[in-house]
Design a protein around this motif. Structure first.
Motif, PDB file in Angstrom:
ATOM      1  N   THR A   6      -2.233  33.502  -4.326  1.00 47.68           N
ATOM      2  CA  THR A   6      -2.556  34.067  -5.628  1.00 47.68           C
ATOM      3  C   THR A   6      -3.766  34.986  -5.532  1.00 47.68           C
ATOM      4  N   VAL A   7      -3.706  36.091  -6.269  1.00 47.03           N
ATOM      5  CA  VAL A   7      -4.833  37.009  -6.386  1.00 47.03           C
ATOM      6  C   VAL A   7      -5.362  36.885  -7.807  1.00 47.03           C
ATOM      7  N   LEU A   8      -6.662  36.728  -7.931  1.00 44.29           N
ATOM      8  CA  LEU A   8      -7.319  36.653  -9.244  1.00 44.29           C
ATOM      9  C   LEU A   8      -8.181  37.892  -9.440  1.00 44.29           C
ATOM     10  N   ARG A   9      -8.132  38.445 -10.641  1.00 39.97           N
ATOM     11  CA  ARG A   9      -9.024  39.557 -10.954  1.00 39.97           C
ATOM     12  C   ARG A   9      -9.308  39.568 -12.445  1.00 39.97           C
ATOM     13  N   LYS A  10     -10.430  40.154 -12.802  1.00 36.52           N
ATOM     14  CA  LYS A  10     -10.796  40.266 -14.213  1.00 36.52           C
ATOM     15  C   LYS A  10     -10.338  41.627 -14.715  1.00 36.52           C
ATOM     16  N   LEU A  20       1.570  36.206  -5.259  1.00 33.34           N
ATOM     17  CA  LEU A  20       2.133  37.144  -4.299  1.00 33.34           C
ATOM     18  C   LEU A  20       3.518  36.707  -3.831  1.00 33.34           C
ATOM     19  N   ASP A  21       3.848  35.446  -4.033  1.00 34.12           N
ATOM     20  CA  ASP A  21       5.122  34.921  -3.572  1.00 34.12           C
ATOM     21  C   ASP A  21       6.292  35.310  -4.460  1.00 34.12           C
ATOM     22  N   ASN A  22       6.013  35.533  -5.767  1.00 33.29           N
ATOM     23  CA  ASN A  22       7.137  35.805  -6.674  1.00 33.29           C
ATOM     24  C   ASN A  22       6.821  36.826  -7.762  1.00 33.29           C
ATOM     25  N   GLY A  23       5.601  37.344  -7.800  1.00 33.51           N
ATOM     26  CA  GLY A  23       5.255  38.377  -8.767  1.00 33.51           C
ATOM     27  C   GLY A  23       4.969  37.879 -10.170  1.00 33.51           C
ATOM     28  N   LEU A  24       4.958  36.568 -10.378  1.00 30.98           N
ATOM     29  CA  LEU A  24       4.654  36.024 -11.702  1.00 30.98           C
ATOM     30  C   LEU A  24       3.152  36.087 -11.957  1.00 30.98           C
ATOM     31  N   VAL A  25       2.780  36.187 -13.230  1.00 32.73           N
ATOM     32  CA  VAL A  25       1.365  36.289 -13.588  1.00 32.73           C
ATOM     33  C   VAL A  25       0.995  35.299 -14.678  1.00 32.73           C
ATOM     34  N   GLN A  31     -10.940  31.830 -14.977  1.00 31.03           N
ATOM     35  CA  GLN A  31     -10.060  31.705 -13.822  1.00 31.03           C
ATOM     36  C   GLN A  31      -9.145  30.485 -13.936  1.00 31.03           C
ATOM     37  N   GLU A  32      -9.705  29.372 -14.373  1.00 23.73           N
ATOM     38  CA  GLU A  32      -8.925  28.139 -14.482  1.00 23.73           C
ATOM     39  C   GLU A  32      -7.761  28.291 -15.467  1.00 23.73           C
ATOM     40  N   SER A  33      -8.026  28.903 -16.618  1.00 23.53           N
ATOM     41  CA  SER A  33      -6.946  29.049 -17.597  1.00 23.53           C
ATOM     42  C   SER A  33      -5.897  30.046 -17.111  1.00 23.53           C
ATOM     43  N   ALA A  34      -6.298  31.068 -16.380  1.00 19.90           N
ATOM     44  CA  ALA A  34      -5.329  32.016 -15.816  1.00 19.90           C
ATOM     45  C   ALA A  34      -4.435  31.313 -14.796  1.00 19.90           C
ATOM     46  N   ILE A  35      -5.025  30.475 -13.966  1.00 20.02           N
ATOM     47  CA  ILE A  35      -4.237  29.731 -12.968  1.00 20.02           C
ATOM     48  C   ILE A  35      -3.316  28.735 -13.665  1.00 20.02           C
ATOM     49  N   ASN A  36      -3.796  28.069 -14.708  1.00 18.13           N
ATOM     50  CA  ASN A  36      -2.945  27.138 -15.460  1.00 18.13           C
ATOM     51  C   ASN A  36      -1.757  27.865 -16.078  1.00 18.13           C
ATOM     52  N   GLU A  67      -0.644  48.527  -6.352  1.00 11.42           N
ATOM     53  CA  GLU A  67      -0.671  48.986  -7.738  1.00 11.42           C
ATOM     54  C   GLU A  67      -1.477  48.024  -8.615  1.00 11.42           C
ATOM     55  N   PHE A  68      -1.291  46.719  -8.409  1.00  7.01           N
ATOM     56  CA  PHE A  68      -2.038  45.700  -9.162  1.00  7.01           C
ATOM     57  C   PHE A  68      -3.535  45.853  -8.929  1.00  7.01           C
ATOM     58  N   LEU A  69      -3.920  46.049  -7.693  1.00  8.19           N
ATOM     59  CA  LEU A  69      -5.336  46.184  -7.366  1.00  8.19           C
ATOM     60  C   LEU A  69      -5.885  47.540  -7.797  1.00  8.19           C
ATOM     61  N   ALA A  70      -5.066  48.581  -7.811  1.00  6.98           N
ATOM     62  CA  ALA A  70      -5.509  49.911  -8.224  1.00  6.98           C
ATOM     63  C   ALA A  70      -5.881  49.908  -9.701  1.00  6.98           C
ATOM     64  N   VAL A  71      -5.196  49.136 -10.508  1.00  6.41           N
ATOM     65  CA  VAL A  71      -5.515  49.047 -11.939  1.00  6.41           C
ATOM     66  C   VAL A  71      -6.940  48.526 -12.103  1.00  6.41           C
ATOM     67  N   GLU A  72      -7.291  47.532 -11.300  1.00  2.00           N
ATOM     68  CA  GLU A  72      -8.650  46.987 -11.362  1.00  2.00           C
ATOM     69  C   GLU A  72      -9.677  48.050 -10.991  1.00  2.00           C
TER      70      GLU A  72
END
Length: 77
Positions: A6-10, A20-25, A31-36, A67-72
C-alpha cells in the motif's frame, strides 16, 4: 490475514491509501482511517470476487502508480 502493498499519501487535506496489488483505494482524515477504508474496500471486493468468476483482478501498473504519485507532486507546486 492477507497482506497488500500500500502507498499512503496526503491529498487535499485527506489521506489516501492505494493498494498496489489491486488498485483499490481508501480515504480518511488520518492514515489509520484511510487504511481502514481500504481494508473495507478490499473485503467488499473479495466477497464479490469469490462469487463472480468474470471479474478482472489486476495489479497496478507502473504507469498507474506514476500517475497516482504525479498528482501528489502537482498539488505541492
Amino acid at each position: 490475514m492477507d497482506l497488500y502493498t500500500t502507498v499512503l499519501r496526503k491529498s487535499a487535506g485527506y489521506w489516501v491509501a492505494l493498494s498496489l496489488d489491486n488498485g483499490l483505494v481508501g480515504q480518511g482524515i488520518n492514515q489509520e482511517s484511510a487504511i481502514n477504508q481500504l481494508n473495507e474496500a478490499i473485503a467488499s471486493f473479495l466477497s464479490v470476487y469469490k462469487i463472480e468468476s468474470d471479474i478482472y483482478y489486476p495489479s497496478l501498473t507502473i504507469e498507474e502508480l506514476d500517475e497516482f504519485l504525479a498528482v501528489e507532486n502537482s498539488e505541492s507546486l
